[in-house]
Design a protein around this motif. Structure first.
Motif: not given
Length: 150
Positions: A74-83, A105-108, A114-118
């Protein structure tokens, strides 16, 4: 399960608002080209709202929530979407305004992916565990329905 419902609801609202922002911001700046702002709307609705509605249905079926793996997902996926979405917004606004987009910007945004993938890997690990548990259980016998005499 409520966390998935609330997440889907929030993503629906933010997704619709981001579509409105894209339309009005580009119109106010007389911008007609391509911009990342156009993609924010669909990313929020697809990855956020629809993604969590699917997770909600899977949670109902396989009791996913309440586990450490689910919380991590839940937290990795949400963080990935947010970033990812924030970087799309920054990139898109800079493009509309005609400013230079910094290389960071594209690096972040890549970090967001990566967070979404995790998060997705954690979800599939949890689903795999739940499927294995359900296959290991012996099938329960259904009682025969009561016969009625006419």
């Amino acid at each position: 399960m409520r966390k998935s419902y609330y997440a889907a609801h929030v993503y629906m609202i933010v997704g619709v608002v981001s579509g409105l922002f894209y339309r009005e911001f580009t119109k106010a700046n007389d911008f007609t080209g391509d911009t990342q702002l156009a993609l924010m709307h669909t990313h929020l609705l697809a990855l956020g709202m629809l993604g969590f509605l699917i997770v909600l249905a899977l949670d109902k079926q396989f009791q996913l929530s309440g586990t450490r793996l689910f919380t991590s997902f839940f937290w990795f996926y949400n963080a990935g979407i947010a970033v990812t979405v924030v970087m799309m917004g920054v990139h898109g606004c800079l493009t509309v305004l005609g400013d230079h987009v910094p290389e960071a910007v594209p690096l972040v945004a890549g970090l967001g992916h990566i967070l979404l993938t995790v998060g997705l890997i954690l979800l599939f690990v949890l689903l795999g565990k739940r499927l294995n548990e359900s296959l290991a259980k012996p099938p329960t016998e259904e009682p025969e329905p009561a016969r009625t005499s006419l």
